[in-house]
Design a protein around this motif. Structure first.
Motif, PDB file in Angstrom:
ATOM      1  N   THR A 134       0.841  -1.200   0.000  1.00 25.70           N
ATOM      2  CA  THR A 134       0.000   0.000   0.000  1.00 25.70           C
ATOM      3  C   THR A 134       0.875   1.248   0.000  1.00 25.70           C
ATOM      4  O   THR A 134       2.025   1.227   0.452  1.00 25.70           O
ATOM      5  N   SER A 164      -7.117   0.680  -6.173  1.00 27.35           N
ATOM      6  CA  SER A 164      -6.828   0.029  -4.888  1.00 27.35           C
ATOM      7  C   SER A 164      -5.805   0.796  -4.047  1.00 27.35           C
ATOM      8  O   SER A 164      -5.687   0.561  -2.850  1.00 27.35           O
ATOM      9  N   MET A 166      -2.652   0.501  -4.407  1.00 29.19           N
ATOM     10  CA  MET A 166      -1.524  -0.417  -4.202  1.00 29.19           C
ATOM     11  C   MET A 166      -0.413  -0.111  -5.195  1.00 29.19           C
ATOM     12  O   MET A 166      -0.668   0.148  -6.368  1.00 29.19           O
TER      13      MET A 166
END
Length: 197
Positions: A134, A164, A166
């Protein structure tokens, strides 16, 4: 006390030499029976050990620093806060300890170099340990804001999934170099020739 070698190392940014230089000087001074409590460059000495990732030696040095020095020199205590965070493997705490003190001009170059070295070390740790991570965790390890950590990673070839949040780690290609020794090749050729005939 002759600190010329230490001064040269500091001026030439040869920070990896500082711990050894200070250790040697301390041994020489101690052997001569000279008392050096407040005159000793404890801040630089401690940072020198941290710079070469020798937390055990820094910890031992900290224990030997007289309490009067710890009371009168807040910069020595500030350096040890960095050492404590390293000891506890509190990655973000290291960055906080670095930013949490107004370093003297004599120490600033070494602190900056240590900070860059530590950030680079953490980046390579992430590189070897993760395939995705992350943005928040990356920022925590690198001691940066999420935006700066993202930019830092993207500049090094990582990609981000905006949905996301990420980061995808770009693994460095493993370069293996094969060196061919002509004599070994000759012996192998002769051996194969011998087997065939």
């Amino acid at each position: 006390m002759d600190f010329s070698l230490l001064k040269e190392a500091m001026e030439s940014n040869s920070f990896e030499k500082i711990a050894d230089i200070c250790d040697q000087l301390m041994l020489q001074v101690s052997a001569q029976g000279i008392k050096f409590e407040e005159d000793w460059p404890y801040t630089i000495h401690l940072l020198g050990h941290l710079y070469v990732n020798d937390v055990n030696s820094a910890r031992f040095l900290w224990k030997t620093i007289p309490s009067v020095v710890k009371e009168k020199q807040p910069e020595v205590v500030a350096v040890w806060k960095i050492g404590q965070q390293l000891w506890m493997r509190n990655y973000s705490g290291v960055h906080e300890a670095i930013r949490g003190f107004d370093w003297s001009p004599q120490t600033q170059g070494l602190i900056t170099a240590f900070s860059e070295l530590y950030t680079n070390k953490m980046f390579h740790l992430l590189l070897s340990a993760y395939s995705t991570i992350t943005v928040g965790d990356t920022a925590l390890f690198l001691g940066m804001s999420e935006e700066n950590a993202t930019n830092y990673a993207l500049q090094r070839g990582w990609t981000i999934d905006s949905v996301s949040g990420m980061l995808t780690v770009k693994k460095q290609p493993i370069v293996t170099e094969q060196k061919l020794d002509p004599s070994k090749l000759q012996r192998l050729t002769e051996y194969v020739f011998h087997l065939e005939h």
